[in-house]
Design a protein around this motif. Structure first.
Motif, PDB file in Angstrom:
ATOM      1  N   ALA A   1       0.706  -1.320  -0.154  1.00  0.00           N
ATOM      2  CA  ALA A   1       0.049  -0.033  -0.013  1.00  0.00           C
ATOM      3  C   ALA A   1       0.873   1.344  -0.013  1.00  0.00           C
ATOM      4  CB  ALA A   1      -1.026  -0.023   1.133  1.00  0.00           C
ATOM      5  N   VAL A   2       1.978   1.286   0.760  1.00  0.00           N
ATOM      6  CA  VAL A   2       2.802   2.541   0.837  1.00  0.00           C
ATOM      7  C   VAL A   2       4.109   2.091   0.702  1.00  0.00           C
ATOM      8  CG1 VAL A   2       3.083   2.219   3.283  1.00  0.00           C
ATOM      9  CG2 VAL A   2       3.178   4.527   2.327  1.00  0.00           C
ATOM     10  N   SER A   3       4.671   3.268  -0.147  1.00  0.00           N
ATOM     11  CA  SER A   3       6.149   2.797  -0.221  1.00  0.00           C
ATOM     12  C   SER A   3       7.158   4.207  -0.537  1.00  0.00           C
ATOM     13  CB  SER A   3       6.426   2.146  -1.614  1.00  0.00           C
ATOM     14  OG  SER A   3       5.524   2.686  -2.719  1.00  0.00           O
ATOM     15  N   SER A   4       8.347   4.016  -0.306  1.00  0.00           N
ATOM     16  CA  SER A   4       9.361   5.348  -0.450  1.00  0.00           C
ATOM     17  C   SER A   4      10.513   5.104  -1.415  1.00  0.00           C
ATOM     18  CB  SER A   4       9.683   5.678   1.038  1.00  0.00           C
ATOM     19  OG  SER A   4      10.411   6.654   0.842  1.00  0.00           O
ATOM     20  N   ILE A   5      10.637   6.252  -2.235  1.00  0.00           N
ATOM     21  CA  ILE A   5      12.046   6.103  -3.112  1.00  0.00           C
ATOM     22  C   ILE A   5      12.203   7.349  -2.773  1.00  0.00           C
ATOM     23  CG2 ILE A   5      12.955   6.066  -5.349  1.00  0.00           C
ATOM     24  CD1 ILE A   5      10.943   4.216  -6.074  1.00  0.00           C
ATOM     25  N   GLY A   6      13.839   7.556  -2.595  1.00  0.00           N
ATOM     26  CA  GLY A   6      14.478   8.795  -2.441  1.00  0.00           C
ATOM     27  C   GLY A   6      15.971   8.805  -2.158  1.00  0.00           C
ATOM     28  N   THR A   7      16.281   9.781  -1.371  1.00  0.00           N
ATOM     29  CA  THR A   7      17.959   9.957  -1.311  1.00  0.00           C
ATOM     30  C   THR A   7      18.381   9.562  -0.077  1.00  0.00           C
ATOM     31  OG1 THR A   7      17.717  12.181  -0.579  1.00  0.00           O
ATOM     32  CG2 THR A   7      17.771  11.755  -3.211  1.00  0.00           C
ATOM     33  N   ALA A   8      17.475   9.183   0.926  1.00  0.00           N
ATOM     34  CA  ALA A   8      17.772   9.179   2.276  1.00  0.00           C
ATOM     35  C   ALA A   8      18.159   7.551   2.843  1.00  0.00           C
ATOM     36  CB  ALA A   8      16.719   9.650   3.291  1.00  0.00           C
ATOM     37  N   ASN A   9      19.645   7.414   3.299  1.00  0.00           N
ATOM     38  CA  ASN A   9      19.910   6.181   4.093  1.00  0.00           C
ATOM     39  C   ASN A   9      19.155   6.178   5.278  1.00  0.00           C
ATOM     40  OD1 ASN A   9      21.738   5.090   1.922  1.00  0.00           O
ATOM     41  ND2 ASN A   9      22.894   7.119   2.302  1.00  0.00           N
ATOM     42  N   LEU A  10      19.245   4.704   5.701  1.00  0.00           N
ATOM     43  CA  LEU A  10      19.089   4.504   7.312  1.00  0.00           C
ATOM     44  C   LEU A  10      20.057   4.959   8.121  1.00  0.00           C
ATOM     45  CD1 LEU A  10      16.559   3.083   5.805  1.00  0.00           C
ATOM     46  CD2 LEU A  10      16.264   1.843   7.819  1.00  0.00           C
ATOM     47  N   ASP A  11      20.804   6.061   8.302  1.00  0.00           N
ATOM     48  CA  ASP A  11      21.857   6.329   9.074  1.00  0.00           C
ATOM     49  C   ASP A  11      21.567   7.668   9.787  1.00  0.00           C
ATOM     50  OD1 ASP A  11      22.541   8.069   7.103  1.00  0.00           O
ATOM     51  OD2 ASP A  11      24.200   6.883   6.251  1.00  0.00           O
ATOM     52  N   ASP A  12      22.552   7.863  10.640  1.00  0.00           N
ATOM     53  CA  ASP A  12      22.585   9.370  11.348  1.00  0.00           C
ATOM     54  C   ASP A  12      22.957  10.475  10.417  1.00  0.00           C
ATOM     55  OD1 ASP A  12      22.258  10.479  14.243  1.00  0.00           O
ATOM     56  OD2 ASP A  12      24.329  11.419  13.125  1.00  0.00           O
ATOM     57  N   ARG A  13      23.632  10.239   9.459  1.00  0.00           N
ATOM     58  CA  ARG A  13      23.910  11.163   8.485  1.00  0.00           C
ATOM     59  C   ARG A  13      22.779  11.720   7.777  1.00  0.00           C
ATOM     60  NH1 ARG A  13      28.183  13.870   7.029  1.00  0.00           N
ATOM     61  NH2 ARG A  13      29.529  12.580   8.545  1.00  0.00           N
ATOM     62  N   SER A  14      22.187  10.717   7.156  1.00  0.00           N
ATOM     63  CA  SER A  14      20.687  11.174   6.272  1.00  0.00           C
ATOM     64  C   SER A  14      19.815  11.848   7.358  1.00  0.00           C
ATOM     65  CB  SER A  14      20.322  10.002   5.719  1.00  0.00           C
ATOM     66  OG  SER A  14      21.225   9.764   4.610  1.00  0.00           O
TER      67      SER A  14
END
Length: 468
Positions: free
Chosen positions: A395-408
Motif C-alpha cells: 500500500a505505501v512505499s518510499s523512494i528517495g535519497t535518504a539512507n537509514l543512518d545518522d548522516r541522512s
C-alpha cells in the motif's frame, strides 16, 4: 606568558563547548561521548567536535524552509484536514515536517539502474520548453556530464532557462574547466556549501545529498542515482552499481521543484517563484497519490528518520527495505525489532560488496541484533546495491535519497517521495523479491559463528557509526 595565554584561551573554548553540549545536546549518550572525547583527547577532541558534533538544529546557520516557504504558493492545508483512511496519520506527520500534502493525479515510472534512468532523463530534458532545474550530490566529469553539456547548450539556444546545484564536497572532483564551460554557455551554476577554509568547521559535515531534476515544473526525477559514469560502466573492484530512481509527472513534480528552489535560495539568495502547475481535476484512481518529504539539519525535527520510523510502525503484514547504509538510530532499531517480534515480516536487502570498509563494518555490526529479533537479512552479491527503497503492506512505499543512518537523519539535506498506491507497491515488492531471491539469506546460527576478527571489525565500526 604566551603559553599562559594559549592555555587560558584553550580552557575558555573547552568550557564554552562543554556548556553548549550540556545545554543543547541531542541525546545523553552522544553528549557523554563528546564530553569524554574533549577531555580525553586534548585539542583533537575539540577539532572533532567542531567538525562533527555540533547540533545544528539548536545552532542554525540559516532559517530557510519555513521563512522561504511562506513566500511560495501554498500547497493547501485544506487537503490535509480532509485526509481519511489508515494512512492519515502518516500524511499529517509528513505534512507537518515538510509542508507538502499528498497530491493525486501523478503518473509514475519506476527506473532501475543507470541506463534506463538516464535514457528516460535525457528524453525528458530534450522536451523542455521553459526551465530545467538539476541538483546532485555527486556530479562527476565523464560521458554523462559531457552529454548533459551538449544538451544544455542546445536547450539554452532554444531559450530554456537552466539552473544547477552541485554539492561542494560530494562533487569535489568536478573540474573547474567543466564548470566554467557551463557558465560560459549560460547555465546558472552554484555549489552547495563549497569547501572554504573560513567556514570549514561550520559546513563540512552538512551536505546536500538530494538528487533532483525538474523539467518545466511538471516532470521530475529523484532517487539514489548520481551523475556518474559508474552507473553505466561499473567501477573497478566493485562492479556494477545498482540503484532505483523515480520519474514523476504531475503535481508532486511541482513540489520537488519547490524543494529545489528553496535550496536555490540558500546558495544564491535569489528567490524564484515556482512555475504555476497545471490545474488537474481528474480523479483517475489509476494515477498515484504522492507526498514529498524533505529534511535537513536546519529543520526542527528529523523528518526522514520520522518517515522511516512511522512507516515501519504502521506495518501490519510486511515491510521490505533496500538500503546500502543501514546504520540505524535507536528509534529505528526499536521500530524494526518491535515490528519483527510482533509478527510483521521484516526483510532487509543489503549490498554484499561495499564502497567503504569502515561503513561496511558498521552496517554489519547491527546484523546480530536484527537476526535475533527475527528480521531477515539478504546480501545482494552482484556489484554494489545503492537503492533507498521501502515498501509496506502492498500500500505505501518510499523512494528517495535518504539512507537509514545518522548522516541522512541529522546532517544531510535529503528528499523522498512517499507513494500511496497499491499498484506501485506491488512493483517494488516484486522487484525486492526478485533481487532477494538471487541473494544470500543470512541465518542467526551461521552469523554468530563468524570469526572473532569480524566481530572486532564490527565493534570498531559501531564505535564510529555516529560519525559516518
Amino acid at each position: 606568558m604566551w603559553t599562559s595565554i594559549i592555555v587560558g584561551i584553550y580552557i575558555l573554548i573547552t568550557l564554552s563547548i562543554v556548556l553548549a553540549i550540556i545545554l543543547h545536546g541531542a541525546r545523553p549518550s552522544k553528549s557523554l561521548a563528546w564530553l569524554l572525547a574533549i577531555f580525553a583527547i586534548p585539542v583533537g577532541g575539540i577539532v572533532l567536535y567542531f567538525l562533527l558534533g555540533r547540533n545544528r538544529r539548536k545552532n542554525k546557520l540559516v532559517q530557510l524552509k519555513k521563512d522561504v516557504f511562506k513566500k511560495f504558493p501554498k500547497p493547501g492545508i485544506q487537503a490535509v484536514s480532509s485526509f481519511e483512511g489508515k494512512y492519515r496519520k502518516l500524511m499529517t506527520l509528513f505534512y507537518n515536517n515538510s509542508f507538502f500534502p499528498p497530491v493525486g493525479n501523478n503518473d509514475l515510472k519506476l527506473l532501475k539502474d543507470g541506463k534506463t534512468t538516464f535514457d528516460t532523463i535525457f528524453g525528458a530534458l530534450e522536451k523542455a520548453k521553459k526551465v530545467i532545474h538539476i541538483q546532485y550530490y555527486i556530479f562527476e566529469d565523464g560521458e554523462l556530464a559531457d552529454k548533459l553539456f551538449r544538451l544544455f547548450k542546445l536547450k539554452l539556444q532554444e531559450g530554456v532557462k537552466i539552473r544547477m546545484i552541485y554539492d561542494g564536497i560530494g562533487s569535489f572532483t568536478l573540474s573547474s574547466d567543466y564548470l566554467n564551460s557551463l557558465k560560459s554557455i549560460g547555465v546558472e551554476v552554484y555549489s552547495f556549501l563549497p569547501f572554504k577554509f573560513g567556514r570549514f568547521f561550520s559546513s563540512l559535515n552538512y551536505r546536500n545529498h538530494r538528487k533532483i531534476i525538474v523539467v518545466d515544473g511538471e516532470i521530475a526525477f529523484t532517487g539514489g542515482i548520481n551523475i556518474s559514469d559508474k552507473y553505466l560502466k561499473g567501477e573497478p573492484g566493485l562492479g556494477n552499481w545498482h540503484d532505483m530512481h523515480l520519474k514523476i509527472e504531475g503535481p508532486a513534480a511541482h513540489h520537488l521543484d519547490q524543494v529545489f528552489l528553496m535550496d536555490w535560495y540558500l546558495v544564491s539568495e535569489d528567490l524564484i517563484k515556482p512555475l504555476k502547475n497545471k490545474e488537474l481535476t481528474s480523479n483517475d484512481k489509476s494515477k498515484a497519490l504522492v507526498q514529498i518529504v524533505s529534511g535537513g539539519p536546519d529543520d526542527d525535527f528529523p523528518a526522514l528518520e520520522q518517515t522511516y520510523f512511522s512507516i515501519i510502525n504502521t506495518a501490519k503484514n510486511y515491510v521490505y527495505i533496500t538500503n546500502p547504509y543501514i546504520i540505524p538510530s535507536q528509534a529505528i532499531i526499536k521500530a524494526l525489532q518491535t515490528a519483527a517480534l510482533s509478527g510483521v515480516d521484516v526483510r532487509l536487502l543489503v549490498s554484499e560488496n561495499a564502497d567503504n570498509t569502515l561503513v561496511n563494518w558498521s552496517v554489519h555490526s547491527y546484523f546480530e541484533l536484527f537476526l535475533k529479533s527475527g528480521i531477515k537479512i539478504y546480501m545482494f552479491p552482484d556489484g554494489f546495491l545503492h537503492s533507498k527503497v521501502i515498501v509496506c503492506d502492498d500500500a505505501v512505499s518510499s523512494i528517495g535519497t535518504a539512507n537509514l543512518d545518522d548522516r541522512s537523519f541529522e546532517q544531510n539535506y535529503e528528499v523522498n517521495a512517499i507513494i500511496y498506491q497499491c499498484e506501485f507497491a506491488d512493483l517494488l515488492k516484486a522487484d525486492f523479491l526478485k533481487d532477494s531471491g538471487s541473494s544470500k539469506l543470512l541465518t542467526y546460527d551461521e552469523f554468530i559463528q563468524r570469526p572473532w576478527t569480524k566481530k572486532l571489525q564490527e565493534g570498531i565500526g559501531k564505535i564510529f557509526s555516529p560519525l559516518l
